[in-house]
Each structure stands twice: as structure tokens, then as C-alpha cells.
Design a protein around this motif. Structure first.
Motif, PDB file in Angstrom:
ATOM      1  N   HIS A  50      56.185  45.166  19.413  1.00  0.00           N
ATOM      2  CA  HIS A  50      56.081  43.639  18.762  1.00  0.00           C
ATOM      3  C   HIS A  50      56.268  42.642  19.154  1.00  0.00           C
ATOM      4  N   LEU A  51      56.523  42.058  20.255  1.00  0.00           N
ATOM      5  CA  LEU A  51      56.306  41.009  21.386  1.00  0.00           C
ATOM      6  C   LEU A  51      54.663  40.634  21.894  1.00  0.00           C
ATOM      7  N   ILE A  52      54.727  41.624  21.897  1.00  0.00           N
ATOM      8  CA  ILE A  52      52.894  41.563  22.394  1.00  0.00           C
ATOM      9  C   ILE A  52      51.686  41.548  21.556  1.00  0.00           C
ATOM     10  N   GLU A  53      50.573  40.898  21.740  1.00  0.00           N
ATOM     11  CA  GLU A  53      49.547  40.345  20.735  1.00  0.00           C
ATOM     12  C   GLU A  53      48.508  40.535  22.025  1.00  0.00           C
ATOM     13  N   ILE A  54      47.626  40.902  21.547  1.00  0.00           N
ATOM     14  CA  ILE A  54      46.126  41.215  21.886  1.00  0.00           C
ATOM     15  C   ILE A  54      44.952  40.769  21.472  1.00  0.00           C
ATOM     16  N   GLY A  55      44.489  39.734  21.875  1.00  0.00           N
ATOM     17  CA  GLY A  55      43.017  39.281  21.133  1.00  0.00           C
ATOM     18  C   GLY A  55      42.449  40.094  20.922  1.00  0.00           C
ATOM     19  N   SER A  56      41.077  39.655  20.723  1.00  0.00           N
ATOM     20  CA  SER A  56      39.632  40.168  20.318  1.00  0.00           C
ATOM     21  C   SER A  56      38.580  40.386  21.350  1.00  0.00           C
ATOM     22  N   TYR A  57      37.916  41.565  22.054  1.00  0.00           N
ATOM     23  CA  TYR A  57      37.271  41.901  22.101  1.00  0.00           C
ATOM     24  C   TYR A  57      37.608  41.717  23.637  1.00  0.00           C
ATOM     25  N   THR A  87      57.660  36.796  24.089  1.00  0.00           N
ATOM     26  CA  THR A  87      55.621  37.252  23.906  1.00  0.00           C
ATOM     27  C   THR A  87      54.991  37.609  25.268  1.00  0.00           C
ATOM     28  N   ILE A  88      54.381  38.329  25.100  1.00  0.00           N
ATOM     29  CA  ILE A  88      52.857  38.490  25.697  1.00  0.00           C
ATOM     30  C   ILE A  88      51.899  37.814  24.774  1.00  0.00           C
ATOM     31  N   HIS A  89      50.680  37.089  24.662  1.00  0.00           N
ATOM     32  CA  HIS A  89      50.084  36.877  24.157  1.00  0.00           C
ATOM     33  C   HIS A  89      49.006  36.938  24.909  1.00  0.00           C
ATOM     34  N   ILE A  90      47.908  37.889  25.172  1.00  0.00           N
ATOM     35  CA  ILE A  90      46.220  38.201  25.729  1.00  0.00           C
ATOM     36  C   ILE A  90      45.020  37.863  24.699  1.00  0.00           C
ATOM     37  N   GLY A  91      44.558  35.865  24.939  1.00  0.00           N
ATOM     38  CA  GLY A  91      43.493  35.612  24.452  1.00  0.00           C
ATOM     39  C   GLY A  91      42.580  37.046  24.145  1.00  0.00           C
ATOM     40  N   ASP A  92      40.781  36.066  23.336  1.00  0.00           N
ATOM     41  CA  ASP A  92      39.934  36.924  22.677  1.00  0.00           C
ATOM     42  C   ASP A  92      39.401  37.015  24.676  1.00  0.00           C
ATOM     43  N   HIS A  93      37.694  37.318  24.230  1.00  0.00           N
ATOM     44  CA  HIS A  93      37.117  38.007  26.057  1.00  0.00           C
ATOM     45  C   HIS A  93      37.874  38.134  26.681  1.00  0.00           C
ATOM     46  N   THR A  94      39.776  38.693  27.545  1.00  0.00           N
ATOM     47  CA  THR A  94      40.246  38.767  28.458  1.00  0.00           C
ATOM     48  C   THR A  94      40.177  40.254  28.956  1.00  0.00           C
ATOM     49  N   LEU A 103      54.435  40.373  32.866  1.00  0.00           N
ATOM     50  CA  LEU A 103      55.888  40.292  32.525  1.00  0.00           C
ATOM     51  C   LEU A 103      56.470  39.110  31.085  1.00  0.00           C
ATOM     52  N   PRO A 104      56.959  38.776  30.799  1.00  0.00           N
ATOM     53  CA  PRO A 104      57.546  38.769  29.329  1.00  0.00           C
ATOM     54  C   PRO A 104      57.309  37.061  29.262  1.00  0.00           C
ATOM     55  N   GLY A 105      56.823  36.251  28.391  1.00  0.00           N
ATOM     56  CA  GLY A 105      56.849  35.023  28.501  1.00  0.00           C
ATOM     57  C   GLY A 105      55.903  34.622  28.735  1.00  0.00           C
ATOM     58  N   VAL A 106      54.506  35.427  29.283  1.00  0.00           N
ATOM     59  CA  VAL A 106      53.132  35.143  29.130  1.00  0.00           C
ATOM     60  C   VAL A 106      52.332  35.077  28.462  1.00  0.00           C
ATOM     61  N   THR A 107      51.356  33.616  28.715  1.00  0.00           N
ATOM     62  CA  THR A 107      50.331  33.649  27.745  1.00  0.00           C
ATOM     63  C   THR A 107      49.242  33.678  28.609  1.00  0.00           C
ATOM     64  N   ILE A 108      47.888  33.968  28.412  1.00  0.00           N
ATOM     65  CA  ILE A 108      46.918  34.614  29.223  1.00  0.00           C
ATOM     66  C   ILE A 108      45.460  34.486  28.048  1.00  0.00           C
ATOM     67  N   GLY A 109      44.682  33.546  28.643  1.00  0.00           N
ATOM     68  CA  GLY A 109      44.346  32.408  26.925  1.00  0.00           C
ATOM     69  C   GLY A 109      42.798  33.296  27.380  1.00  0.00           C
ATOM     70  N   THR A 110      41.786  32.449  26.339  1.00  0.00           N
ATOM     71  CA  THR A 110      40.873  32.905  25.992  1.00  0.00           C
ATOM     72  C   THR A 110      39.988  33.012  27.075  1.00  0.00           C
ATOM     73  N   ASN A 111      38.692  34.018  27.309  1.00  0.00           N
ATOM     74  CA  ASN A 111      37.798  33.983  28.489  1.00  0.00           C
ATOM     75  C   ASN A 111      38.358  34.005  29.342  1.00  0.00           C
ATOM     76  N   VAL A 112      39.205  34.869  30.609  1.00  0.00           N
ATOM     77  CA  VAL A 112      40.363  35.021  31.272  1.00  0.00           C
ATOM     78  C   VAL A 112      40.213  36.314  32.257  1.00  0.00           C
ATOM     79  N   ILE A 113      39.715  36.363  33.545  1.00  0.00           N
ATOM     80  CA  ILE A 113      39.839  37.807  33.822  1.00  0.00           C
ATOM     81  C   ILE A 113      41.021  37.891  34.567  1.00  0.00           C
ATOM     82  N   VAL A 114      42.052  38.553  34.802  1.00  0.00           N
ATOM     83  CA  VAL A 114      42.819  38.607  36.141  1.00  0.00           C
ATOM     84  C   VAL A 114      42.509  39.550  36.951  1.00  0.00           C
ATOM     85  N   GLY A 115      42.787  39.487  37.991  1.00  0.00           N
ATOM     86  CA  GLY A 115      41.926  40.758  39.233  1.00  0.00           C
ATOM     87  C   GLY A 115      43.138  41.887  39.685  1.00  0.00           C
ATOM     88  N   ALA A 116      43.132  42.484  39.974  1.00  0.00           N
ATOM     89  CA  ALA A 116      43.397  44.291  39.820  1.00  0.00           C
ATOM     90  C   ALA A 116      44.660  43.809  40.900  1.00  0.00           C
TER      91      ALA A 116
END
Length: 164
Positions: A50-57, A87-94, A103-116
Motif C-alpha cells: 500500500h506504500l507504492i503508488e504508480i501514476g498513469s501511462y 513510500t515509493i511514488h512513480i509519476g505519470d508518463h514514466t 528503494l523506500p522513500g523515493v519519488t520518481i517524477g513525471t516524464n522520467v526515464i530510469v535506465g536499465a
């Protein structure tokens, strides 16, 4: 014939993706509209989903781990009796590349690419490209897109089979 087989298998693959998304939502993961999750449901933190949230698209590639708790910070002094949660929050279009660890406590913004293969230990702001272990910002999304168009120009299709 190949096209029909591919469509047939693709139909079941898309049902599998929708079923996986429903199971994760039942576990407590918040998932936005039209997000595609290729990684296994077992790669999501089972203690605190429940601490994980993933945005749209957004897209979460295969073998990506999302961990929302950590025993290691408290282990030397308190053992396994306490843990850190975040919490882990991943924004939209990511887009999260294959084999990442978030890892815990990370927010990945909107329109982000995280490499392999990246290990995301700190938050990443909007419109950035990050990669590495630990993940660090490489460039802006705009710069990455400019470089991408340059790579396409020099792509050599000599060894690519012709479509029939």
C-alpha cells in the motif's frame, strides 16, 4: 499464418497484464490509468504494498524490484525488531528500465526515464533521465530526445531482415 498466431497469443498476453494489474491493486498498490507492468507481482514489496503508488501511462519493465521497507538501517542496534518504511511514488508518463531496484522513500517524477539496471536510492525530479548504481541524473528528457534523433540517423540496418 504467423500474424494470426501472434494476434492470438497477444490477446492472452494483454489479459495477463490486466489480471496482474488487478491483483496488485487488490494487494494495495495504487496504479494509474493505462500503466503497463511487466515485472512480476512478486517483485513488489509484499509487506507494505500500500506504500507504492504508480501514476498513469507509465511502464515498469521486467525484473524491476519495488521495495518499501528496509531492515538494514536499524539492524546493527535493534536487530530485526524494527524497520524503516517509506513510500515509493512513480509519476505519470514514466519509464522504468529492466532490472531496476527502487528503494523506500523515493519519488520518481513525471516524464522520467530510469535506465536499465539502475538502483534508485534518491528521488528524481520531473523531466529527467537517470541511470546507474546509485542512480544519478544524466540529462534532461529534452536533451535525451535530441540525442535519440541523432542516433536514429546513424542507425545501420544492414543486418536487419527485410519485412515481407
Amino acid at each position: 499464418m504467423y500474424v494470426y498466431i501472434r494476434r492470438f497469443l497477444g490477446f492472452f498476453f494483454h489479459i495477463h497484464l490486466k489480471l496482474k494489474k488487478k491483483i496488485l491493486e487488490l494487494m494495495g498498490v495504487k496504479i494509474g490509468k493505462d500503466t503497463i507492468i511487466y515485472t512480476s507481482i512478486f517483485n513488489f514489496d509484499t509487506f507494505f504494498p500500500h506504500l507504492i503508488e504508480i501514476g498513469s501511462y507509465s511502464v515498469i519493465s521486467k525484473k524491476t524490484l519495488l521495495i518499501s521497507h528496509d531492515y538494514s538501517k536499524n539492524f546493527p542496534s535493534e536487530g530485526l525488531s524494527t524497520m524503516t518504511r517509506g513510500t515509493i511514488h512513480i509519476g505519470d508518463h514514466t519509464f522504468i528500465g529492466i532490472g531496476c531496484i527502487i528503494l523506500p522513500g523515493v519519488t520518481i517524477g513525471t516524464n522520467v526515464i530510469v535506465g536499465a539496471g539502475s538502483v534508485v536510492t534518491k528521488s528524481i525530479p520531473d523531466n529527467m533521465v537517470a541511470a546507474g548504481n546509485p542512480a544519478s541524473i544524466i540529462c534532461t528528457l529534452e536533451q535525451y530526445m535530441e540525442r535519440g534523433s541523432q542516433r536514429e540517423d546513424i542507425y545501420d540496418n544492414t543486418y536487419t531482415p527485410a519485412r515481407r
